[in-house]
Design a protein around this motif. Structure first.
Motif, PDB file in Angstrom:
ATOM      1  N   THR A  17      -1.121  20.778 -18.600  1.00 22.43           N
ATOM      2  CA  THR A  17      -1.925  21.349 -19.674  1.00 22.43           C
ATOM      3  C   THR A  17      -1.195  22.446 -20.445  1.00 22.43           C
ATOM      4  N   VAL A  18      -1.449  22.499 -21.748  1.00 20.44           N
ATOM      5  CA  VAL A  18      -0.959  23.605 -22.566  1.00 20.44           C
ATOM      6  C   VAL A  18      -2.035  24.674 -22.733  1.00 20.44           C
ATOM      7  N   SER A  19      -3.266  24.339 -22.379  1.00 23.05           N
ATOM      8  CA  SER A  19      -4.371  25.295 -22.520  1.00 23.05           C
ATOM      9  C   SER A  19      -5.607  24.709 -21.844  1.00 23.05           C
ATOM     10  N   GLY A  20      -6.426  25.589 -21.299  1.00 20.72           N
ATOM     11  CA  GLY A  20      -7.702  25.157 -20.738  1.00 20.72           C
ATOM     12  C   GLY A  20      -8.860  25.322 -21.705  1.00 20.72           C
ATOM     13  N   GLN A  21      -8.549  25.600 -22.983  1.00 19.00           N
ATOM     14  CA  GLN A  21      -9.615  25.953 -23.928  1.00 19.00           C
ATOM     15  C   GLN A  21     -10.639  24.845 -24.134  1.00 19.00           C
ATOM     16  N   LEU A  22     -10.172  23.621 -24.376  1.00 16.02           N
ATOM     17  CA  LEU A  22     -11.111  22.552 -24.715  1.00 16.02           C
ATOM     18  C   LEU A  22     -12.082  22.296 -23.568  1.00 16.02           C
ATOM     19  N   GLU A  23     -11.571  22.272 -22.346  1.00  9.15           N
ATOM     20  CA  GLU A  23     -12.453  22.124 -21.186  1.00  9.15           C
ATOM     21  C   GLU A  23     -13.316  23.368 -21.000  1.00  9.15           C
ATOM     22  N   GLY A  24     -12.753  24.525 -21.352  1.00  7.57           N
ATOM     23  CA  GLY A  24     -13.527  25.759 -21.267  1.00  7.57           C
ATOM     24  C   GLY A  24     -14.721  25.749 -22.206  1.00  7.57           C
ATOM     25  N   GLU A  25     -14.556  25.128 -23.368  1.00  3.86           N
ATOM     26  CA  GLU A  25     -15.687  25.002 -24.288  1.00  3.86           C
ATOM     27  C   GLU A  25     -16.818  24.196 -23.655  1.00  3.86           C
ATOM     28  N   LEU A  26     -16.466  23.180 -22.872  1.00  5.13           N
ATOM     29  CA  LEU A  26     -17.501  22.409 -22.170  1.00  5.13           C
ATOM     30  C   LEU A  26     -18.277  23.315 -21.228  1.00  5.13           C
ATOM     31  N   GLY A  27     -17.544  24.187 -20.521  1.00  4.56           N
ATOM     32  CA  GLY A  27     -18.205  25.108 -19.604  1.00  4.56           C
ATOM     33  C   GLY A  27     -19.146  26.050 -20.311  1.00  4.56           C
ATOM     34  N   ALA A  28     -18.707  26.562 -21.467  1.00  8.37           N
ATOM     35  CA  ALA A  28     -19.551  27.488 -22.222  1.00  8.37           C
ATOM     36  C   ALA A  28     -20.813  26.809 -22.731  1.00  8.37           C
ATOM     37  N   MET A  29     -20.733  25.508 -22.979  1.00 10.17           N
ATOM     38  CA  MET A  29     -21.901  24.774 -23.469  1.00 10.17           C
ATOM     39  C   MET A  29     -22.929  24.492 -22.359  1.00 10.17           C
ATOM     40  N   ALA A  30     -22.617  24.905 -21.149  1.00  9.73           N
ATOM     41  CA  ALA A  30     -23.560  24.727 -20.039  1.00  9.73           C
ATOM     42  C   ALA A  30     -23.872  26.035 -19.327  1.00  9.73           C
ATOM     43  N   LEU A  31     -22.852  26.888 -19.187  1.00  7.70           N
ATOM     44  CA  LEU A  31     -23.013  28.125 -18.427  1.00  7.70           C
ATOM     45  C   LEU A  31     -23.146  29.358 -19.320  1.00  7.70           C
ATOM     46  N   GLY A  32     -22.992  29.196 -20.613  1.00  8.09           N
ATOM     47  CA  GLY A  32     -23.169  30.314 -21.537  1.00  8.09           C
ATOM     48  C   GLY A  32     -21.899  31.062 -21.822  1.00  8.09           C
ATOM     49  N   LYS A  33     -21.248  31.573 -20.784  1.00  7.39           N
ATOM     50  CA  LYS A  33     -19.967  32.254 -20.984  1.00  7.39           C
ATOM     51  C   LYS A  33     -19.104  32.091 -19.742  1.00  7.39           C
ATOM     52  N   ILE A  34     -17.909  31.626 -19.977  1.00  4.35           N
ATOM     53  CA  ILE A  34     -16.970  31.364 -18.876  1.00  4.35           C
ATOM     54  C   ILE A  34     -15.611  31.951 -19.230  1.00  4.35           C
ATOM     55  N   TYR A  35     -14.737  31.977 -18.236  1.00  8.44           N
ATOM     56  CA  TYR A  35     -13.336  32.305 -18.521  1.00  8.44           C
ATOM     57  C   TYR A  35     -12.451  31.477 -17.601  1.00  8.44           C
ATOM     58  N   THR A  36     -11.286  31.137 -18.090  1.00 10.31           N
ATOM     59  CA  THR A  36     -10.268  30.490 -17.278  1.00 10.31           C
ATOM     60  C   THR A  36      -9.147  31.497 -17.047  1.00 10.31           C
TER      61      THR A  36
END
Length: 475
Positions: free
Chosen positions: A215-234
């Protein structure tokens, strides 16, 4: 006897107490009567002095332990030893206590003729060649302790603010930035590549059945997390196969990437500023000795610069205004190596001019031309700029890259098609815009960029234990 860490031993005032310390010898000096051993165990940048009376000493108390030269001949720079004795008040400069030894055990020897870290100054370039040993130096001991503290600060900040630590994959079929500079992951026999009728590589016999990469970034998957948990960080390693031999680039580095639902651009900038100040403040509060060492040895303005970031309000500057400032500087005689016209991606020299010379404080630059930013950034009403929010720091340039994300499926798809970005393996990302899309934003912070700022080091290879760069994968 139970071991006492040196950082704890140095804080003791119970003179006469018998304690045990263990660590690596930094130096040994003395005369025919006594040996002084500087011992360090990594718990602090400070050494503790071990005093060993020699058997030939005339002034030694008959009750005290006397060591023969034969017993101490293996106590050389780099050797690992255990020392037990009485804690006594030290008369030496720069230390309050020392240990009058009655037992010394050598765990591991270090041949003084071959041990590469002797008591002299070594260049940082030389130390990169022996990265497996450089953590034993004062410099890298300090850097690695600060690195630990910065990791703790990051996790603590997000935990205290209600974020969830979200683990994104290291092996992926998507290229977040669209640059294609990815390390491929495969189990295929590279000496006998299977191809289809069109001559393309056939991945049907590969482990994942498709082309995958680090991976070059976890951002795109992180957006999935934010759409369920509200706020996340990798917070994890990322990889870029960029053939750049510069003091600012690594092929393997660590990234912090929060993603937050229901926030707008101003709130994102508030988060970026608050988070950075928290991390810098943590370093000032918890790494005083190590920072002072780096300040004294490498960067005389380090601590002052760190304090200035904590104590100042960041400038918020639209890209267009930034370009106007840079062009005015050029008209007044300022020389830049690279051009800076509207539409250009700013170079580090431009960013540092704005931060260090024009404003004298950190800058959050916003509203970049869409052509120089990623496809997922939200368009402004002018249709020419996007809601990017990059934080520029003294000595570093860009330290954070952030943006409001485009939540509209139609607008996102229009941008993807305009840029001709292959999306066949990213249907899952587009689903976040099809099913319950929400306004959201986030940023990426390269951990090693933060470490460069906090330590005052000039080369990114010196703030990670084992740097991975083109043609270099040792250790």
């Amino acid at each position: 006897m139970k071991r006492t860490e040196i950082k704890d031993a140095l804080a003791l005032t119970t003179y006469g107490q018998r304690i045990n310390v263990r660590g690596w010898v930094r130096s040994r000096r003395g005369n025919k009567n006594v040996s002084f051993i500087a011992l360090n165990d990594g718990s602090t940048i400070k050494n503790i002095q071990i005093v060993a009376d020699l058997a030939t000493s005339d002034g030694c108390s008959s009750e005290g332990k006397r060591f023969s030269e034969e017993e101490l001949k293996l106590v050389t720079t780099g050797a690992c030893i255990s020392a037990t004795g009485s804690l006594v008040e030290s008369m030496g400069k720069g230390q309050t206590v020392e240990i009058h030894a009655d037992e010394i055990e050598v765990y591991g020897t270090a041949d003084p003729d071959t041990y590469p870290l002797q008591k002299k100054g070594h260049s940082l370039e030389y130390l990169r060649e022996i990265a497996h040993l450089r953590p034993r130096t004062n410099t890298f001991g300090a850097i690695l302790r600060i690195r630990h503290n910065m990791a703790i600060a990051i996790h603590t900040y997000f935990h205290e603010h209600g974020y969830f630590y979200f683990h994104t994959p290291l092996i992926t079929a998507s290229d977040c930035e669209g640059a294609g500079q990815m390390f491929q992951v495969t189990t295929k026999n590279l000496y006998n590549i299977k191809r289809d009728k069109q001559g393309q590589i056939d991945y049907s016999d590969d482990f994942f059945g498709k082309m995958t990469a680090l991976t070059v970034s976890g951002q795109l998957e992180g957006e999935l997390g934010a759409m369920a948990l509200g706020k996340i960080y990798t917070f994890g390693p990322t990889f870029r196969a960029e053939n750049s031999n510069t003091p600012r680039h690594l092929a393997e580095f660590w990234m912090i990437e929060p993603e937050v639902a229901f926030i707008q651009k101003d709130e994102l900038m508030d988060l970026e500023e608050d988070f950075l100040k928290y991390c810098v403040r943590w370093a000032l509060d918890n790494c005083q000795d190590d920072l002072q060492f780096l300040n004294d040895m490498f960067d005389k303005g380090l601590i002052e610069r760190l304090k200035s970031v904590v104590d100042t309000e960041f400038i918020r500057l639209p890209y267009t205004e930034g370009i106007d400032i840079l062009q005015a500087a050029i008209r007044n005689g300022k020389k830049f190596e690279f051009p800076c016209n509207w539409g250009d991606d700013l170079a580090s020299e431009h960013e540092r001019y704005l931060v260090e010379e024009h404003f004298g404080k950190p800058v959050i630059m916003t509203d970049y031309p869409k052509e120089i930013k990623a496809f997922y950034m939200k368009l402004n009403d002018d249709r020419k700029t996007v809601q990017g929010t990059d934080v520029l720091f003294p000595s570093i340039g860009e330290i954070i890259g952030g943006s409001v994300r485009e939540e509209s499926y139609d607008k996102l798809m229009a941008e993807i098609e305009r840029r001709q970005i292959p999306m066949k393996d990213m249907w899952w990302y587009l689903d976040t815009r099809r099913f319950g899309s929400a306004p959201h934003a986030g940023f990426g912070l390269g951990f090693e960029r933060l470490m460069l700022f906090v330590t005052g080091m000039q080369n990114i290879r010196d703030v990670i234990p084992f740097p991975r760069t083109p043609k270099n994968a040792e250790f």
